[in-house]
Scaffold this active site. Structure first.
Site, PDB file in Angstrom:
ATOM      1  CG  ASP A 187     127.926 -21.671 -36.591  1.00 18.42           C
ATOM      2  OD1 ASP A 187     128.968 -22.290 -36.861  1.00 18.42           O
ATOM      3  OD2 ASP A 187     127.048 -22.129 -35.853  1.00 18.42           O
ATOM      4  CG  ASP A 216     119.531 -23.463 -27.829  1.00 18.33           C
ATOM      5  OD1 ASP A 216     119.931 -24.188 -28.776  1.00 18.33           O
ATOM      6  OD2 ASP A 216     119.838 -22.263 -27.728  1.00 18.33           O
ATOM      7  CG  HIS A 249     121.631 -23.911 -31.484  1.00 19.04           C
ATOM      8  ND1 HIS A 249     122.252 -23.111 -30.553  1.00 19.04           N
ATOM      9  CD2 HIS A 249     122.491 -24.941 -31.682  1.00 19.04           C
ATOM     10  CE1 HIS A 249     123.418 -23.627 -30.225  1.00 19.04           C
ATOM     11  NE2 HIS A 249     123.589 -24.743 -30.897  1.00 19.04           N
ATOM     12  CD  GLU A 268     121.180 -19.760 -29.784  1.00 18.90           C
ATOM     13  OE1 GLU A 268     120.697 -20.912 -29.863  1.00 18.90           O
ATOM     14  OE2 GLU A 268     122.172 -19.508 -29.084  1.00 18.90           O
TER      15      GLU A 268
HETATM   16  P1  PGA Z   1     128.207 -29.702 -29.915  1.00 22.69           P
HETATM   17  O1  PGA Z   1     127.380 -28.443 -30.433  1.00 22.69           O
HETATM   18  O2  PGA Z   1     128.534 -30.522 -31.134  1.00 22.69           O
HETATM   19  O3  PGA Z   1     129.448 -29.131 -29.295  1.00 22.69           O
HETATM   20  O4  PGA Z   1     127.335 -30.436 -28.959  1.00 22.69           O
HETATM   21  C1  PGA Z   1     126.366 -28.662 -31.356  1.00 22.69           C
HETATM   22  C2  PGA Z   1     125.671 -27.363 -31.666  1.00 22.69           C
HETATM   23  O5  PGA Z   1     125.628 -26.469 -30.813  1.00 22.69           O
HETATM   24  O6  PGA Z   1     125.133 -27.253 -32.777  1.00 22.69           O
END
Ligand code: PGA
Length: 273
Positions: free
Chosen positions: A67, A142, A144, A149
């Site tokens: 992404d 959340d 994802h 999302e």
């Molecule tokens: P993080 O993010 O590794 O910074 O916890 C993970 C994500 O949002 O997929």
């Protein structure tokens, strides 16, 4: 599903790096799907060490990132801590430390003139190289996967997606605040591989660490499959699955004893499943 639990972030990162390194040794021109965020940083450091000290060779490896924020692209004239692009993150945290070739790195282009057309072409590019051999994934608070999302279709493809308030809050705390960028200046959209795109990889390596991921990891791995927790789509995946967790992230799982038993059995018998 191989669910591997390690006491610390360092041990978890080493395990994940070894899974990736094994893929590269087995198939030197493998296609890796890569992720950004704080979770994989330790694994990237370990892979860089393996390259430096053990000669792990990335010269034929191809990579596709999950992404990128819409309207954002790497700006090498900016100090790293001010550059919010995921492309810059990948360069600083991983690519510049290994011998990967520039032409083998594929990143979603947040500055694409026609983002929808870009997303279509990105999928085509993945197919052209024969699909992703091993997809690395984190998980958001959340639930994802990438920027899929809650409410994203579990059959979704690479596309532009709106970020949730929770994701904006998490990203503000972990990046924007430190960079001195105002909350209302944050990008609200991102280009993301879809859940359906991710499910077409041949193997998945998902990582999570820390107490704040414990609830969502239990929901994704042991709860119902739901578009409200897009990482729960892992339960529908038909390829090889490795989930590597630190002790804290595993703390709300119910079947921990079985996962550990399974790992011990696998270590003893080296089955092919
Ligand atoms: P993080 O993010 O590794 O910074 O916890 C993970 C994500 O949002 O997929």
């Amino acid at each position: 599903m191989n669910i591997i639990i390690r006491d610390t972030y360092e041990e978890m990162s080493k395990y994940a790096a070894e899974v990736i390194a094994s893929m590269i040794r087995e198939k030197p021109d493998c296609v890796l799907g890569l992720a950004t965020g704080s979770t994989p940083v330790g694994a990237y450091r370990e892979l860089a060490r393996m390259h430096r000290e053990e000669g792990l060779d990335f010269s034929r490896v191809r990579t596709f990132n999950l992404d990128e924020y819409l309207g954002v692209g790497p700006d090498m004239t900016m100090p790293y801590e001010m550059d919010q692009s995921y492309g810059r993150f990948m360069y600083e945290e991983f690519f510049k430390h290994v011998n990967i070739k520039k032409e083998n790195i594929f990143l979603p282009d947040g500055m694409a003139e026609d983002p929808d057309e870009f997303c279509r072409a990105y999928e085509e590019q993945i197919n052209k190289v024969g699909g992703i051999d091993l997809q690395l994934l984190g998980i958001g608070c959340d639930g994802h996967w990438a920027f899929n999302e809650p409410g994203s279709s579990l059959a979704s493809r690479t596309r532009v997606e709106a970020l949730t308030k929770q994701t904006l809050d998490d990203n503000y705390e972990s990046f924007y605040k430190k960079a001195g960028i105002a909350r209302d200046q944050m990008p609200h959209y991102a280009i993301t591989m879809g859940v359906g795109t991710i499910l077409e990889a041949r193997n998945i390596l998902m990582m999570a660490n820390g107490k704040k991921k414990a609830t969502v990891i239990a929901k994704a791995l042991e709860g119902p499959v739901t578009s409200q927790i897009t990482a729960s789509a892992i339960q529908l995946f038909s390829g090889g699955i490795t989930v590597v967790l630190d002790r804290e992230a595993s703390s709300e799982l119910k079947n921990t004893e079985h996962y550990m038993h399974r790992e011990n059995l696998n270590n003893a018998f080296h089955p092919s499943y």
